[in-house]
Design a protein around this motif. Structure first.
Motif, PDB file in Angstrom:
ATOM      1  N   LYS A  89       0.831  -1.205   0.000  1.00 50.30           N
ATOM      2  CA  LYS A  89       0.000   0.000   0.000  1.00 50.30           C
ATOM      3  C   LYS A  89       0.865   1.255   0.000  1.00 50.30           C
ATOM      4  O   LYS A  89       1.943   1.303   0.590  1.00 50.30           O
ATOM      5  CB  LYS A  89      -0.895   0.018   1.228  1.00 50.30           C
ATOM      6  N   LYS A  90       0.345   2.263  -0.695  1.00 48.77           N
ATOM      7  CA  LYS A  90       1.051   3.538  -0.860  1.00 48.77           C
ATOM      8  C   LYS A  90       1.394   4.164   0.494  1.00 48.77           C
ATOM      9  O   LYS A  90       2.537   4.562   0.731  1.00 48.77           O
ATOM     10  CB  LYS A  90       0.169   4.472  -1.692  1.00 48.77           C
ATOM     11  N   ASN A  91       0.409   4.244   1.393  1.00 48.40           N
ATOM     12  CA  ASN A  91       0.631   4.876   2.706  1.00 48.40           C
ATOM     13  C   ASN A  91       1.678   4.116   3.525  1.00 48.40           C
ATOM     14  O   ASN A  91       2.510   4.721   4.199  1.00 48.40           O
ATOM     15  CB  ASN A  91      -0.678   4.966   3.489  1.00 48.40           C
ATOM     16  N   SER A  92       1.653   2.804   3.447  1.00 49.79           N
ATOM     17  CA  SER A  92       2.614   1.992   4.194  1.00 49.79           C
ATOM     18  C   SER A  92       4.020   2.166   3.655  1.00 49.79           C
ATOM     19  O   SER A  92       4.987   2.213   4.412  1.00 49.79           O
ATOM     20  CB  SER A  92       2.222   0.516   4.131  1.00 49.79           C
ATOM     21  N   ILE A  93       4.155   2.270   2.333  1.00 46.46           N
ATOM     22  CA  ILE A  93       5.470   2.482   1.723  1.00 46.46           C
ATOM     23  C   ILE A  93       6.036   3.831   2.158  1.00 46.46           C
ATOM     24  O   ILE A  93       7.212   3.941   2.517  1.00 46.46           O
ATOM     25  CB  ILE A  93       5.389   2.392   0.182  1.00 46.46           C
ATOM     26  N   ILE A  94       5.194   4.855   2.159  1.00 48.18           N
ATOM     27  CA  ILE A  94       5.630   6.193   2.567  1.00 48.18           C
ATOM     28  C   ILE A  94       6.006   6.206   4.045  1.00 48.18           C
ATOM     29  O   ILE A  94       7.016   6.799   4.441  1.00 48.18           O
ATOM     30  CB  ILE A  94       4.541   7.242   2.231  1.00 48.18           C
ATOM     31  N   LEU A  95       5.235   5.523   4.882  1.00 46.30           N
ATOM     32  CA  LEU A  95       5.537   5.434   6.312  1.00 46.30           C
ATOM     33  C   LEU A  95       6.867   4.687   6.528  1.00 46.30           C
ATOM     34  O   LEU A  95       7.691   5.117   7.341  1.00 46.30           O
ATOM     35  CB  LEU A  95       4.409   4.723   7.063  1.00 46.30           C
ATOM     36  N   ASP A  96       7.076   3.602   5.794  1.00 44.69           N
ATOM     37  CA  ASP A  96       8.340   2.865   5.887  1.00 44.69           C
ATOM     38  C   ASP A  96       9.514   3.744   5.477  1.00 44.69           C
ATOM     39  O   ASP A  96      10.580   3.699   6.091  1.00 44.69           O
ATOM     40  CB  ASP A  96       8.302   1.609   5.011  1.00 44.69           C
ATOM     41  N   ALA A  97       9.331   4.548   4.444  1.00 39.63           N
ATOM     42  CA  ALA A  97      10.389   5.455   3.989  1.00 39.63           C
ATOM     43  C   ALA A  97      10.682   6.513   5.057  1.00 39.63           C
ATOM     44  O   ALA A  97      11.844   6.830   5.329  1.00 39.63           O
ATOM     45  CB  ALA A  97       9.993   6.122   2.680  1.00 39.63           C
ATOM     46  N   PHE A  98       9.628   7.032   5.668  1.00 37.14           N
ATOM     47  CA  PHE A  98       9.776   8.020   6.733  1.00 37.14           C
ATOM     48  C   PHE A  98      10.560   7.421   7.905  1.00 37.14           C
ATOM     49  O   PHE A  98      11.500   8.043   8.425  1.00 37.14           O
ATOM     50  CB  PHE A  98       8.392   8.499   7.181  1.00 37.14           C
ATOM     51  N   LEU A  99      10.206   6.212   8.298  1.00 41.84           N
ATOM     52  CA  LEU A  99      10.909   5.541   9.399  1.00 41.84           C
ATOM     53  C   LEU A  99      12.364   5.244   9.027  1.00 41.84           C
ATOM     54  O   LEU A  99      13.266   5.354   9.857  1.00 41.84           O
ATOM     55  CB  LEU A  99      10.181   4.250   9.784  1.00 41.84           C
ATOM     56  N   TYR A 100      12.582   4.907   7.783  1.00 44.72           N
ATOM     57  CA  TYR A 100      13.938   4.635   7.293  1.00 44.72           C
ATOM     58  C   TYR A 100      14.793   5.904   7.370  1.00 44.72           C
ATOM     59  O   TYR A 100      15.951   5.857   7.781  1.00 44.72           O
ATOM     60  CB  TYR A 100      13.859   4.109   5.855  1.00 44.72           C
ATOM     61  N   ILE A 101      14.224   7.030   6.998  1.00 42.69           N
ATOM     62  CA  ILE A 101      14.941   8.313   7.062  1.00 42.69           C
ATOM     63  C   ILE A 101      15.282   8.659   8.505  1.00 42.69           C
ATOM     64  O   ILE A 101      16.400   9.099   8.807  1.00 42.69           O
ATOM     65  CB  ILE A 101      14.118   9.437   6.391  1.00 42.69           C
ATOM     66  N   ILE A 102      14.347   8.443   9.414  1.00 41.14           N
ATOM     67  CA  ILE A 102      14.611   8.704  10.837  1.00 41.14           C
ATOM     68  C   ILE A 102      15.738   7.807  11.341  1.00 41.14           C
ATOM     69  O   ILE A 102      16.635   8.252  12.054  1.00 41.14           O
ATOM     70  CB  ILE A 102      13.327   8.512  11.671  1.00 41.14           C
ATOM     71  N   LYS A 103      15.705   6.542  10.951  1.00 42.34           N
ATOM     72  CA  LYS A 103      16.743   5.587  11.350  1.00 42.34           C
ATOM     73  C   LYS A 103      18.107   6.038  10.821  1.00 42.34           C
ATOM     74  O   LYS A 103      19.104   6.006  11.545  1.00 42.34           O
ATOM     75  CB  LYS A 103      16.399   4.204  10.821  1.00 42.34           C
ATOM     76  N   LEU A 104      18.160   6.477   9.571  1.00 42.34           N
ATOM     77  CA  LEU A 104      19.420   6.959   8.994  1.00 42.34           C
ATOM     78  C   LEU A 104      19.921   8.203   9.720  1.00 42.34           C
ATOM     79  O   LEU A 104      21.127   8.352   9.956  1.00 42.34           O
ATOM     80  CB  LEU A 104      19.250   7.258   7.505  1.00 42.34           C
ATOM     81  N   ARG A 105      19.005   9.090  10.070  1.00 41.53           N
ATOM     82  CA  ARG A 105      19.383  10.305  10.781  1.00 41.53           C
ATOM     83  C   ARG A 105      19.993   9.971  12.153  1.00 41.53           C
ATOM     84  O   ARG A 105      20.998  10.545  12.557  1.00 41.53           O
ATOM     85  CB  ARG A 105      18.168  11.213  10.949  1.00 41.53           C
ATOM     86  N   LEU A 106      19.391   9.006  12.846  1.00 46.81           N
ATOM     87  CA  LEU A 106      19.923   8.588  14.147  1.00 46.81           C
ATOM     88  C   LEU A 106      21.301   7.945  13.998  1.00 46.81           C
ATOM     89  O   LEU A 106      22.202   8.182  14.813  1.00 46.81           O
ATOM     90  CB  LEU A 106      18.957   7.622  14.831  1.00 46.81           C
TER      91      LEU A 106
END
Length: 148
Positions: free
Chosen positions: A29-46
């Motif tokens: 699902k589109k929303n889930s992919i975007i949420l996963d990307a958002f979480l991935y970006i946060i993980k990379l930032r940390l």
């Protein structure tokens, strides 16, 4: 108008597929992919912040003095330590106190203080590698303590 909508939908689908691939998302699902990307970006930032903290800690605790005896009365001196005000002056004063002349030197101070020098003993003073190493370590330590 319909072909434009189809093109737009295909472009969005392609971008979502790419995003899904980049983030290793298992979602469809589109929303889930975007949420996963958002979480991935946060993980990379940390992870980036952790690396930056570790880098700063390494820079603050790096201190190395190596002295090698060369031919005759010459020594090769390598110093790596935390940047500090007048660090070069402190080391050169230590050389002067031990009656050493600098023959050749290279210095860097971009991220840390680094110096590689060839020094020569004046007046045939008997000088040991251990004594020279200890004197340079003391000069660096003294300079780090004096820092405001």
């Amino acid at each position: 108008m319909t072909s434009r909508r189809v093109q737009s939908k295909m472009a969005m689908s392609s971008k979502l597929h790419l995003l899904r691939k980049l983030t290793n998302s298992k979602s469809v699902k589109k929303n889930s992919i975007i949420l996963d990307a958002f979480l991935y970006i946060i993980k990379l930032r940390l992870q980036l912040q952790a690396i930056q903290r570790e880098y700063q800690q390494l820079l603050n605790h790096v201190q190395e003095v190596k002295v090698e005896k060369l031919i005759g009365t010459r020594f090769l001196v390598k110093v790596t330590c935390k940047k500090g005000k007048d660090m070069l002056v402190s080391i050169l004063e230590a050389f002067e106190d031990m009656k050493l002349s600098v023959i050749q030197a290279r210095v860097t101070s971009k991220y840390f203080f680094g110096m590689e020098a060839i020094v020569e003993v004046e007046n045939e003073v008997n000088l040991d590698v251990k004594v020279l190493t200890k004197a340079l370590q003391m000069a660096i330590h003294k300079k780090n303590i004096e820092k405001p």
